[in-house]
Design a protein around this motif. Sequence first.
Motif, PDB file in Angstrom:
ATOM      1  N   VAL A 132      81.293 -20.621  58.783  1.00  0.00           N
ATOM      2  CA  VAL A 132      82.585 -21.109  59.261  1.00  0.00           C
ATOM      3  C   VAL A 132      82.525 -22.631  59.211  1.00  0.00           C
ATOM      4  N   VAL A 133      83.688 -23.254  59.064  1.00  0.00           N
ATOM      5  CA  VAL A 133      83.780 -24.712  58.970  1.00  0.00           C
ATOM      6  C   VAL A 133      84.024 -25.286  60.357  1.00  0.00           C
ATOM      7  N   ASP A 134      83.251 -26.282  60.727  1.00  0.00           N
ATOM      8  CA  ASP A 134      83.462 -27.028  61.973  1.00  0.00           C
ATOM      9  C   ASP A 134      83.871 -28.450  61.624  1.00  0.00           C
ATOM     10  N   VAL A 135      84.866 -28.961  62.336  1.00  0.00           N
ATOM     11  CA  VAL A 135      85.279 -30.355  62.183  1.00  0.00           C
ATOM     12  C   VAL A 135      84.770 -31.092  63.411  1.00  0.00           C
ATOM     13  N   VAL A 136      83.932 -32.103  63.207  1.00  0.00           N
ATOM     14  CA  VAL A 136      83.354 -32.846  64.325  1.00  0.00           C
ATOM     15  C   VAL A 136      83.931 -34.255  64.352  1.00  0.00           C
ATOM     16  N   GLY A 137      84.022 -34.813  65.554  1.00  0.00           N
ATOM     17  CA  GLY A 137      84.464 -36.194  65.717  1.00  0.00           C
ATOM     18  C   GLY A 137      85.958 -36.407  65.617  1.00  0.00           C
ATOM     19  N   LEU A 138      86.767 -35.353  65.797  1.00  0.00           N
ATOM     20  CA  LEU A 138      88.220 -35.555  65.774  1.00  0.00           C
ATOM     21  C   LEU A 138      88.627 -36.425  66.958  1.00  0.00           C
ATOM     22  N   PRO A 139      89.535 -37.377  66.741  1.00  0.00           N
ATOM     23  CA  PRO A 139      89.992 -38.214  67.859  1.00  0.00           C
ATOM     24  C   PRO A 139      90.693 -37.375  68.928  1.00  0.00           C
ATOM     25  N   ALA A 140      90.755 -37.922  70.131  1.00  0.00           N
ATOM     26  CA  ALA A 140      91.477 -37.255  71.220  1.00  0.00           C
ATOM     27  C   ALA A 140      92.920 -37.030  70.800  1.00  0.00           C
ATOM     28  N   GLU A 141      93.492 -35.960  71.253  1.00  0.00           N
ATOM     29  CA  GLU A 141      94.877 -35.563  70.950  1.00  0.00           C
ATOM     30  C   GLU A 141      95.040 -34.970  69.557  1.00  0.00           C
ATOM     31  N   TRP A 142      93.972 -34.899  68.793  1.00  0.00           N
ATOM     32  CA  TRP A 142      94.055 -34.288  67.472  1.00  0.00           C
ATOM     33  C   TRP A 142      93.392 -32.921  67.511  1.00  0.00           C
ATOM     34  N   HIS A 143      93.854 -32.002  66.684  1.00  0.00           N
ATOM     35  CA  HIS A 143      93.231 -30.696  66.563  1.00  0.00           C
ATOM     36  C   HIS A 143      93.386 -30.193  65.129  1.00  0.00           C
ATOM     37  N   VAL A 144      92.586 -29.215  64.780  1.00  0.00           N
ATOM     38  CA  VAL A 144      92.644 -28.648  63.436  1.00  0.00           C
ATOM     39  C   VAL A 144      93.804 -27.665  63.370  1.00  0.00           C
ATOM     40  N   ALA A 145      94.692 -27.875  62.398  1.00  0.00           N
ATOM     41  CA  ALA A 145      95.835 -26.974  62.215  1.00  0.00           C
ATOM     42  C   ALA A 145      95.502 -25.860  61.240  1.00  0.00           C
ATOM     43  N   SER A 146      94.736 -26.172  60.196  1.00  0.00           N
ATOM     44  CA  SER A 146      94.369 -25.146  59.213  1.00  0.00           C
ATOM     45  C   SER A 146      93.177 -25.605  58.397  1.00  0.00           C
ATOM     46  N   ILE A 147      92.467 -24.625  57.849  1.00  0.00           N
ATOM     47  CA  ILE A 147      91.381 -24.868  56.888  1.00  0.00           C
ATOM     48  C   ILE A 147      91.557 -23.836  55.786  1.00  0.00           C
ATOM     49  N   ARG A 148      91.695 -24.318  54.552  1.00  0.00           N
ATOM     50  CA  ARG A 148      91.910 -23.409  53.424  1.00  0.00           C
ATOM     51  C   ARG A 148      90.854 -23.674  52.351  1.00  0.00           C
ATOM     52  N   ALA A 149      90.329 -22.587  51.785  1.00  0.00           N
ATOM     53  CA  ALA A 149      89.361 -22.666  50.698  1.00  0.00           C
ATOM     54  C   ALA A 149      89.845 -21.770  49.574  1.00  0.00           C
ATOM     55  N   ASP A 150      90.082 -22.348  48.411  1.00  0.00           N
ATOM     56  CA  ASP A 150      90.630 -21.588  47.278  1.00  0.00           C
ATOM     57  C   ASP A 150      91.910 -20.862  47.676  1.00  0.00           C
ATOM     58  N   GLY A 151      92.706 -21.505  48.515  1.00  0.00           N
ATOM     59  CA  GLY A 151      93.983 -20.930  48.940  1.00  0.00           C
ATOM     60  C   GLY A 151      93.887 -19.936  50.072  1.00  0.00           C
ATOM     61  N   ALA A 152      92.673 -19.522  50.436  1.00  0.00           N
ATOM     62  CA  ALA A 152      92.503 -18.536  51.502  1.00  0.00           C
ATOM     63  C   ALA A 152      92.300 -19.242  52.843  1.00  0.00           C
ATOM     64  N   ASP A 153      92.814 -18.648  53.908  1.00  0.00           N
ATOM     65  CA  ASP A 153      92.675 -19.186  55.252  1.00  0.00           C
ATOM     66  C   ASP A 153      91.258 -18.923  55.763  1.00  0.00           C
TER      67      ASP A 153
END
Length: 194
Positions: A132-153
């Motif tokens: 699974v993909v983890d996003v680290v160090g996102l600024p406060a008030e930000w969040h991940v909306a989507s992650i797509r690989a080869d068009g797949a969620d």
Amino acid sequence: NPRKTLSASTRSAPAGSRVETVISTGARVTAIVSMRGGEPPPLVADGPTWWARQPVSVGNADVGGISIALREGARVRGVVQLDGAAPPQDTLSRLGIALRPADGRATSLPPSAPVDDQLHFVTPQFPAGRYVVDVVGLPAEWHVASIRADGADVFDHPFTLESDLAGVVVTATNLATTIAGTVTGAHPGDPDAV
């Protein structure tokens, strides 16, 4: 004879400094670290990761003479898209992309991949497997909306990494989303509803 899976991985380091090899059988992980000269510098992100998994039969006696062939790992390449006002550049410099084993297995993995000025990233090589993909160090008030690989969620779903994977798109947003409505029961607008 009980069947076990022998896993091994090793990653490159700057010449003359450090080599790390991890050998695992099931839940127990044994790390063998060879040090050459002083404090170990960080592992080389663009160096190869070599790995192997091989079934072995284990009885009541020691097993020796096992030979395993190592295979080169795979990288994930992609871009981070920002939906909303971009945060300051110094904040973005702390942003990184990491892969985490989907099965939660204990293992030694490469560090997170930094995101460059154009918001592109290239991970170090990883052994084949489900991640699974983890996003680290996102600024406060930000969040991940989507992650797509080869068009797949792949935001809530693991993906299988067997060879280099390009075109991963991570979308982050600071746009607030609200949900409004009415809860109804025996009487409209139930004041006790939560």
